[in-house]
Design a protein around this motif. Structure first.
Motif: not given
Length: 275
Positions: A209-214, A216-220
């Protein structure tokens, strides 16, 4: 808790637990943690694939329990929390097989992001059907029996978004806030019976669920450092939670170590909401 004995290696030995949304992420971590603590866990989800894989991992080679540290067990049962008849039938079948439920953990959840004033009716309804009404269905099926027996623990896994506004997450945040307040009201009504009801509110956790919101590579990095454009603080502890971090909090709250804790909402978010 009356009628139970436990030790430090298996603090939930002899307890029967039901976990919703156990097919992946936090739900799978919670089901695993309760089984390792000695509970007999019924792991539920609306589809079979994830929970059956989870049960197989716990059975291990020749059924020897590859993941269990205590004397617990884990089995899969398909259950859709939005279907009240299916919930009632699953609870009754579980209790016929294993005996009365001592623990209920509500983890099943969905996220349909979008601007608050532009959400489609179906996205709003689907979000509340799982995140809020699903909690109502399971609690209504389980809580009366707990109250009659004079023991039991219910934990609803909510979200820190229930207490801090988030852009693009209005339906999710509102549904989680409603589920949290329902759980606390239930706990207030059941307190005299010895049943405890609490909420665990995770922040950003490394799940699908969290990763679906990312996007681009800078999201984390934005999650960790904060994002002024979305009015979001970062995470003071400097890390995104693992599902196991949330599972540990749940395991504590359902154990006798938390026997005098009820009506509480424990934020497990690395300090992100500054609470």
């Amino acid at each position: 808790m009356p009628g139970h004995t436990a030790d430090d290696r298996a603090p939930l030995a002899g307890r029967n637990a039901l976990v919703t949304g156990a097919g992946q992420g936090i739900g799978a971590a919670v089901a695993s943690a309760l089984a390792r603590a000695g509970a007999r866990v019924t792991a539920t989800d609306r589809t079979a694939e994830g929970i059956e894989a989870l049960a197989a991992r716990h059975a291990g080679p020749a059924g020897h329990g590859s993941e269990a540290a205590g004397a617990g067990s884990l089995e899969a049962r398909v259950m859709d929390v939005t279907d009240t008849g299916a919930v009632t039938a699953a609870v009754e079948a579980t209790e016929r097989l294993h005996g009365p439920l001592d623990i209920l953990v509500n983890v099943a959840g969905v996220l349909r992001p979008g601007p608050a004033a532009q959400l489609a009716d179906e996205d709003w309804a689907a979000t509340f059907a799982v995140n809020t009404t699903g909690v109502f269905h399971t609690c209504r099926a389980v809580a009366p029996g707990m109250a009659r027996r004079g023991r039991g623990s219910i934990v609803t896994v909510g979200s820190n978004a229930a207490g801090v506004p988030r852009t693009g997450m209005a339906a999710y945040a509102a549904s989680k806030a409603a589920a949290a307040m329902y759980t606390k009201c239930l706990g207030l009504e059941l307190g005299r019976s010895g049943v405890r009801c609490n909420v665990v509110a995770p922040g950003s956790t490394d799940t699908a669920m969290q990763r679906a919101l990312w996007t681009d590579e800078h999201a984390p990095r934005r999650v960790l450092d904060g994002d002024p454009a979305t009015y979001r603080t970062g995470i003071p502890l400097g890390r995104i939670a693992d599902p196991e971090d949330i599972a540990e909090a749940v395991t504590f709250l359902v154990s006798d170590r938390a026997r005098h804790i009820t009506l509480q909402e424990l934020y497990v978010d690395g300090g992100a909401t500054l609470r």
